[in-house]
Each structure stands twice: as C-alpha cells, then as structure tokens.
Design an enzyme around this catalytic site. Structure first.
Site, PDB file in Angstrom:
ATOM      1  N   ARG A 192      61.827  27.652  22.353  1.00 16.25           N
ATOM      2  CA  ARG A 192      62.699  27.430  21.179  1.00 16.25           C
ATOM      3  C   ARG A 192      61.977  26.589  20.114  1.00 16.25           C
ATOM      4  O   ARG A 192      62.300  26.630  18.941  1.00 16.25           O
ATOM      5  CB  ARG A 192      64.031  26.787  21.602  1.00 16.25           C
ATOM      6  CG  ARG A 192      64.979  26.537  20.430  1.00 16.25           C
ATOM      7  CD  ARG A 192      66.436  26.422  20.829  1.00 16.25           C
ATOM      8  NE  ARG A 192      66.674  25.536  21.936  1.00 16.25           N
ATOM      9  CZ  ARG A 192      66.606  24.198  21.877  1.00 16.25           C
ATOM     10  NH1 ARG A 192      66.345  23.594  20.745  1.00 16.25           N
ATOM     11  NH2 ARG A 192      66.823  23.468  22.967  1.00 16.25           N
ATOM     12  N   TYR A 194      75.385  40.980   0.856  1.00 17.22           N
ATOM     13  CA  TYR A 194      75.702  41.599   2.153  1.00 17.22           C
ATOM     14  C   TYR A 194      76.963  40.925   2.708  1.00 17.22           C
ATOM     15  O   TYR A 194      77.122  39.693   2.574  1.00 17.22           O
ATOM     16  CB  TYR A 194      74.496  41.416   3.085  1.00 17.22           C
ATOM     17  CG  TYR A 194      74.794  41.743   4.524  1.00 17.22           C
ATOM     18  CD1 TYR A 194      75.269  43.001   4.885  1.00 17.22           C
ATOM     19  CD2 TYR A 194      74.624  40.800   5.523  1.00 17.22           C
ATOM     20  CE1 TYR A 194      75.556  43.299   6.205  1.00 17.22           C
ATOM     21  CE2 TYR A 194      74.902  41.098   6.851  1.00 17.22           C
ATOM     22  CZ  TYR A 194      75.375  42.347   7.171  1.00 17.22           C
ATOM     23  OH  TYR A 194      75.674  42.639   8.474  1.00 17.22           O
ATOM     24  N   ASP A 243      66.894  37.102  -0.783  1.00 19.70           N
ATOM     25  CA  ASP A 243      66.943  38.024   0.356  1.00 19.70           C
ATOM     26  C   ASP A 243      66.135  39.256  -0.054  1.00 19.70           C
ATOM     27  O   ASP A 243      66.560  40.034  -0.915  1.00 19.70           O
ATOM     28  CB  ASP A 243      68.409  38.378   0.656  1.00 19.70           C
ATOM     29  CG  ASP A 243      68.546  39.287   1.860  1.00 19.70           C
ATOM     30  OD1 ASP A 243      67.604  40.047   2.147  1.00 19.70           O
ATOM     31  OD2 ASP A 243      69.611  39.265   2.510  1.00 19.70           O
ATOM     32  N   LYS A 267      65.333  45.541   9.503  1.00 17.71           N
ATOM     33  CA  LYS A 267      65.314  46.714   8.634  1.00 17.71           C
ATOM     34  C   LYS A 267      63.868  47.218   8.453  1.00 17.71           C
ATOM     35  O   LYS A 267      63.245  47.581   9.421  1.00 17.71           O
ATOM     36  CB  LYS A 267      65.987  46.350   7.312  1.00 17.71           C
ATOM     37  CG  LYS A 267      67.364  45.638   7.491  1.00 17.71           C
ATOM     38  CD  LYS A 267      68.406  46.567   8.011  1.00 17.71           C
ATOM     39  CE  LYS A 267      69.715  45.970   8.482  1.00 17.71           C
ATOM     40  NZ  LYS A 267      70.132  44.657   8.161  1.00 17.71           N
TER      41      LYS A 267
HETATM   42  C1  LIG Z   1      70.526  42.504   2.680  1.00 18.16           C
HETATM   43  C2  LIG Z   1      70.832  42.054   4.073  1.00 18.16           C
HETATM   44  N1  LIG Z   1      70.627  40.755   4.401  1.00 18.16           N
HETATM   45  C3  LIG Z   1      70.893  40.290   5.635  1.00 18.16           C
HETATM   46  C4  LIG Z   1      71.395  41.109   6.626  1.00 18.16           C
HETATM   47  C5  LIG Z   1      71.688  40.536   7.989  1.00 18.16           C
HETATM   48  O1  LIG Z   1      70.668  40.835   8.867  1.00 18.16           O
HETATM   49  P1  LIG Z   1      70.833  40.956  10.464  1.00 18.16           P
HETATM   50  O2  LIG Z   1      71.754  42.112  10.710  1.00 18.16           O
HETATM   51  O3  LIG Z   1      69.440  41.179  10.941  1.00 18.16           O
HETATM   52  O4  LIG Z   1      71.429  39.686  10.929  1.00 18.16           O
HETATM   53  C6  LIG Z   1      71.608  42.465   6.346  1.00 18.16           C
HETATM   54  C7  LIG Z   1      72.136  43.348   7.397  1.00 18.16           C
HETATM   55  O5  LIG Z   1      72.552  44.448   7.156  1.00 18.16           O
HETATM   56  C8  LIG Z   1      71.327  42.939   5.039  1.00 18.16           C
HETATM   57  O6  LIG Z   1      71.514  44.218   4.707  1.00 18.16           O
END
Ligand SMILES: Cc1ncc(COP(=O)(O)O)c(C=O)c1O
Length: 389
Positions: free
Chosen positions: A57, A110, A182, A207
């Site tokens: 960790r 998101y 992001d 992704k």
């Molecule tokens: C733009 C964006 N940021 C963050 C996330 C969250 O990521 P995670 O599902 O890996 O926790 C997503 C998930 O779909 C996303 O599309």
C-alpha cells in the site's frame, strides 16, 4: 535514458531490464509485504531515512514503473496509481480541499465525479460552481477567496464540449489555484494539460490507457511536492492503491496506446461523417467538429468517443440500442470493442434531471465509444439498427 519521443517512452520509461535479470517484460511483484534487511533498516524505512519497500500500500516496484511512466507521458514530475479512476479523483480532490472551501468545475462531469462533489458539499460544506470557462472575465468573476481547486473535464463526458486549458491555467496562476484535468477521453497521446499550464492530471486508466477492458485503474500526475503530499495522505490512508497485477496489465496495454488512439480516431472520423449525413440523427458531437479554435490548439486528434442525438424519445433511443448486433450496449469506453450507452439512464443517471439537461444530456443522447474493429462493420451495424426505428 535521454529524453525520448512519446512512442518510445510509452514502451520503455521507468524500467531497466538489466536491473531485473534482463527480463524484458516488467516483473510482477505480487507481494503485500517485504522483508527488511534488519530491525534498524525497518525503523529507518519508516523514518524515511533509508530506502526500502515496506508494504505494497506504501509502494510496489511494478506499480512504481507505471507511476514513472505516466509522469513522463503527461510531462509531469511524478505519478501515482490508484485502484480506480474514482480512487484517483477522490484522493486528489480531498487532498486539495478542506471544509468550507470552494471548487470551480466544468459544466459537465462524469456522473460519479459529480456525486463525489455533491457528497463533499453535503459533508464538508464545500461549495461547487459549474462553469463554461469561455473567457478570462467569466472565470475571474467566479473565483472566490475560498476557491482552492478548479476541476475540469475536456472533452466533457458525454457532451464532448471542449474547454480551453491554457486560458483556464493562465487565470488560475494569477490566483495560485491548482487546475486538475480529467484527461481520460484524450489520453496524453492526444492532449497534455500540464504542458498547457495545468497542475494535475487524473485518469480513469480503465479506459484508453489500458485499452483492453480488463482492468479498473486510476492514475494521477503532477508536481513532485503535490504528489508526495497525496501519496502520504489520501492515497496511503484512504488506501485505494492499484494492485500489482493490474499495474502489470496496464503496463502491457499502454505500450500500444499511440497505435490504438490513431486507429480509434481514424474509425471515429469515418463514423462521424456518416452520422452527420443520416436523417434520423439530429446532432453529432465530436472534438474535431469544434467551430472555435480549442480543438486545434490543444488536441492532436479527436479520439474514439462520439455523441449524437437520435430523433425520438427515450424509448425509441433504447430500441435503437436493442437492434444492434455486435456493438455492445455497455458503459465504459476506450476498449477494442465498440461500446454504446445512453448517458441519461446509465453513466449520468445519478445527476438530477434538471442539472443533467443543463449539461446537455438529453434522453435521446447516445455515447458511442468507437472500437478498433473495421469501421465499415461498425457503421453497417449502426445503420441497420437506425433503419429499424
Ligand atoms: C471521464 C471519466 N472520469 C472518471 C471515471 C471514473 O473512472 P473509474 O470507473 O475507473 O473509477 C470515468 C468512468 O467512466 C470517466 O468516464
């Protein structure tokens, strides 16, 4: 190693095979803990006076290769890995804020990032404002004495609206407010926020970075001092750290990122052209269609995500999804497989309807993550389903 180009760094950065018995593939250190050289060495490791691994960790050699690699790819000083994108986003946002602060966000996020901010508002009275960030004046007018963070998605999930990162960074620097971006939709191959003056980049590495739909992971990158602070607080103590095996899979997936992003972009461009000329589609949203200058200024290509509105209501939109043959009705994006979803009822369902509509997420909006298959097959599947509604 002298500084290499992106396509080389994505394969080599942060790993030296000769130090690992010549293993070309990064070894998987599947361990939770580590034996100290001696009790004194253990004490010194905890004091930070000697180097050494303590407990996964707090650090793991496989995970650290990934952390060094993302830092290099984003042009950052340091990187951190998390067990999910939300793990990374919550660790960063909570490290940057305290009770009664104010956060400025892009007017579209998101769904879970939105609900995290709503929870922080409810629990810690952290005020949140949503903004288009279209001019310096607009941004300056929204900044308060309590503003401790600007949090942006661009392209915004799922409306694909773009935000001018250089413009935001220039204003934020006047007030010394960190800008967090992001970068999930673009990946550092298509957009590098830190080079445009932003401070921290976060990713759902689930992704495009992994690209194969078999890992949930998150990454953050930024200045050494800030990353050290996050590592010592919200990463270590909330504990959403990445499992070594998932880091290993990510390192493997990452090697083909440039090839995949170009192919996703090639395929998406072909599909966009056809959607724009199809009479059952009303609007198509894709970064390259941006009428302003933002796309050209900050993105190399448009990536694989397209949004569009189907003529009709929520149910007609759902029946279109049900007629698809090989395209998968599924959330997530950036996989080899083409994935399609209805944000209003799926990824953004947690956002109250009035907020959702303000963001532009209508019931007939579709988000398509164009995969790596033949674009002709992708289009034929979409077309046959559209013809049936
Ligand atoms: C733009 C964006 N940021 C963050 C996330 C969250 O990521 P995670 O599902 O890996 O926790 C997503 C998930 O779909 C996303 O599309």
């Amino acid at each position: 190693m002298t500084k290499k180009r992106f396509e080389t760094s994505v394969i080599h950065e942060g790993y030296h095979a000769k130090e690992m018995l010549g293993s070309i593939s990064t070894p998987l250190f599947q361990t939770s803990t580590y034996e100290f050289q001696s009790a004194k060495h253990g004490e010194n490791c905890f004091l930070g006076e000697e180097n050494g691994y303590i407990y996964t960790r707090l650090g793991n050699p496989t995970v650290q290769v990934l952390e060094r690699r993302i830092a290099e790819l984003e042009g950052a000083e340091s990187g951190l890995a998390f067990s999910s994108g939300m793990g990374a986003i919550s660790a960063v946002l909570i490290a940057l804020t305290k009770a009664n602060d104010h956060v400025l966000c892009s007017s579209g996020l998101y769904g879970c990032s939105f609900s995290l901010l709503m929870m922080m508002k409810e629990k810690y009275n952290i005020d949140v404002d949503f903004l288009d960030f279209t001019s310096k004046e607009e941004i300056r007018n929204q900044i308060k004495a309590e503003t401790t963070c600007i949090y942006i998605e661009t392209p915004i999930n799922p409306t694909m609206k773009l935000i001018d990162l250089k413009l935001v960074a220039e204003v934020a620097q006047e007030y010394n407010i960190p800008v967090v971006v992001d970068n999930t939709f673009s990946s550092p191959y298509l957009q590098r926020p830190i080079e445009l003056g932003c401070d921290i980049v976060v990713h759902s590495a689930t992704k495009y970075l992994n690209g194969h739909g078999d890992v949930i992971a998150g990454l953050a990158a930024g200045k050494q001092e800030m990353m050290n602070k996050i590592a010592a607080t919200t990463q270590k103590d909330f504990g959403a750290v990445l499992a070594p095996f998932n880091a290993w899979l990510l390192l493997r997936g990452l090697k083909t990122l440039p090839l995949r992003m170009d192919r996703h972009s090639d395929n998406a461009e072909k599909i966009v052209e056809r959607l724009q000329n199809y009479e059952k589609i009303t609007n198509v949203y894709y970064p390259k269609l941006d009428r302003g200058t933002i796309y050209k200024k900050q993105m190399k290509r448009g990536g694989g995500v397209i949004s569009f509105e189907v003529k009709g209501d929520k149910h007609k939109t759902q029946s279109f999804l049900d007629y698809l043959q090989f395209i998968k009705v599924a959330v997530s994006l950036g996989d080899a497989e083409t994935l399609i979803e209805q944000p209003a009822t799926m990824t953004h369902a947690v956002i109250p309807e009035d907020e959702r509509l303000k963001m532009g997420i209508t019931d007939n909006l579709i988000r398509l993550s164009v995969g790596l298959e033949s674009w002709e097959d992708i289009w034929e599947d979409l077309e046959q389903a559209l013809e049936k509604i």
